[in-house]
Scaffold this motif. Structure first.
Motif, short mmCIF file in Angstrom:
data_model
loop_
_atom_site.label_atom_id
_atom_site.label_comp_id
_atom_site.label_asym_id
_atom_site.label_seq_id
_atom_site.Cartn_x
_atom_site.Cartn_y
_atom_site.Cartn_z
N LYS A 144 -6.11 72.06 6.40
CA LYS A 144 -6.64 73.30 6.95
C LYS A 144 -7.12 73.13 8.39
N SER A 145 -7.78 72.02 8.67
CA SER A 145 -8.38 71.83 10.00
C SER A 145 -7.38 71.30 11.02
N GLY A 146 -6.38 70.55 10.54
CA GLY A 146 -5.42 69.95 11.46
C GLY A 146 -6.02 68.83 12.29
N GLU A 147 -7.14 68.28 11.83
CA GLU A 147 -7.86 67.29 12.62
C GLU A 147 -7.85 65.89 12.04
N ASP A 148 -7.09 65.65 10.99
CA ASP A 148 -7.04 64.31 10.39
C ASP A 148 -5.66 64.09 9.81
N ARG A 149 -5.33 62.83 9.61
CA ARG A 149 -4.01 62.55 9.06
C ARG A 149 -3.99 62.83 7.57
N LEU A 150 -2.78 62.94 7.04
CA LEU A 150 -2.56 63.25 5.63
C LEU A 150 -1.94 62.03 4.97
N PHE A 151 -2.44 61.69 3.79
CA PHE A 151 -2.04 60.47 3.11
C PHE A 151 -1.67 60.78 1.67
N SER A 152 -0.53 60.26 1.22
CA SER A 152 -0.12 60.36 -0.18
C SER A 152 0.24 58.98 -0.69
N SER A 153 0.07 58.80 -2.00
CA SER A 153 0.40 57.54 -2.65
C SER A 153 1.12 57.86 -3.95
N TYR A 154 2.25 57.22 -4.16
CA TYR A 154 3.06 57.46 -5.36
C TYR A 154 3.38 56.12 -6.02
N GLN A 155 2.98 56.01 -7.29
CA GLN A 155 3.27 54.80 -8.08
C GLN A 155 4.68 54.95 -8.63
N LEU A 156 5.63 54.17 -8.12
CA LEU A 156 7.03 54.30 -8.49
C LEU A 156 7.40 53.42 -9.67
N ALA A 157 6.72 52.32 -9.81
CA ALA A 157 6.93 51.36 -10.90
C ALA A 157 5.63 50.56 -11.01
N PRO A 158 5.45 49.80 -12.08
CA PRO A 158 4.21 49.04 -12.21
C PRO A 158 3.88 48.18 -10.98
N ASP A 159 4.91 47.68 -10.31
CA ASP A 159 4.67 46.81 -9.16
C ASP A 159 5.19 47.40 -7.85
N LEU A 160 5.39 48.73 -7.82
CA LEU A 160 5.93 49.36 -6.61
C LEU A 160 5.24 50.69 -6.33
N LYS A 161 4.65 50.76 -5.15
CA LYS A 161 3.94 51.96 -4.71
C LYS A 161 4.49 52.36 -3.34
N LEU A 162 4.63 53.67 -3.12
CA LEU A 162 5.07 54.21 -1.84
C LEU A 162 3.93 55.01 -1.23
N THR A 218 5.29 58.67 8.30
CA THR A 218 5.77 57.31 8.03
C THR A 218 5.79 57.06 6.53
N LEU A 219 6.90 56.52 6.06
CA LEU A 219 7.02 56.07 4.67
C LEU A 219 6.88 54.56 4.69
N LEU A 220 5.96 54.02 3.91
CA LEU A 220 5.70 52.58 3.95
C LEU A 220 5.25 52.06 2.59
N LEU A 221 5.34 50.75 2.47
CA LEU A 221 4.79 50.05 1.31
C LEU A 221 3.38 49.62 1.66
N PRO A 222 2.45 49.62 0.69
CA PRO A 222 1.08 49.21 0.99
C PRO A 222 1.00 47.85 1.67
N SER A 223 1.88 46.92 1.34
CA SER A 223 1.86 45.60 1.94
C SER A 223 2.22 45.62 3.42
#
Length: 98
Positions: free
Chosen positions: A61-79, A91-96
């Motif tokens: 709403k404010s446009g003043e901060d970045r937006l972050f999403s996290s998706y658990q794709l597999a037990p050992d893989l998160k996007l 940017t699409l990235l791995l937590p590591s």
């Protein structure tokens, strides 16, 4: 990599980039990032706690901060998907790789 046209995003993605780790998974056919990017742009923040989801909603709403999403794709893989505060880059990235 060309991404499919997104339907009714809640905000602009800006330039789309992915890290080497995500690119490697895409090239090997182990990840299709498009559904997750669509969810992110639709305001479905994935596997975040309620406080982080509320923070994203406020930033949207404010446009003043970045937006972050996290998706658990597999037990050992998160996007993770991060859109900068000015909506210039997503940017699409791995937590590591953060």
């Amino acid at each position: 990599m060309a991404l499919a046209v997104l339907s009714q995003p809640r905000f602009q993605a800006g330039q789309l980039v992915m890290t080497a780790g995500v690119n490697d998974l895409v090239q090997r056919g182990a990840l299709d990032p498009v559904p997750y990017l669509r969810r992110h742009l639709a305001g479905d923040w994935g596997d975040l706690c309620d406080d982080d989801k509320r923070q994203n909603d406020a930033a949207l709403k404010s446009g003043e901060d970045r937006l972050f999403s996290s998706y658990q794709l597999a037990p050992d893989l998160k996007l993770w998907i991060i859109t900068e505060w000015d909506r210039s880059v997503t940017t699409l990235l791995l937590p590591s790789e953060y």
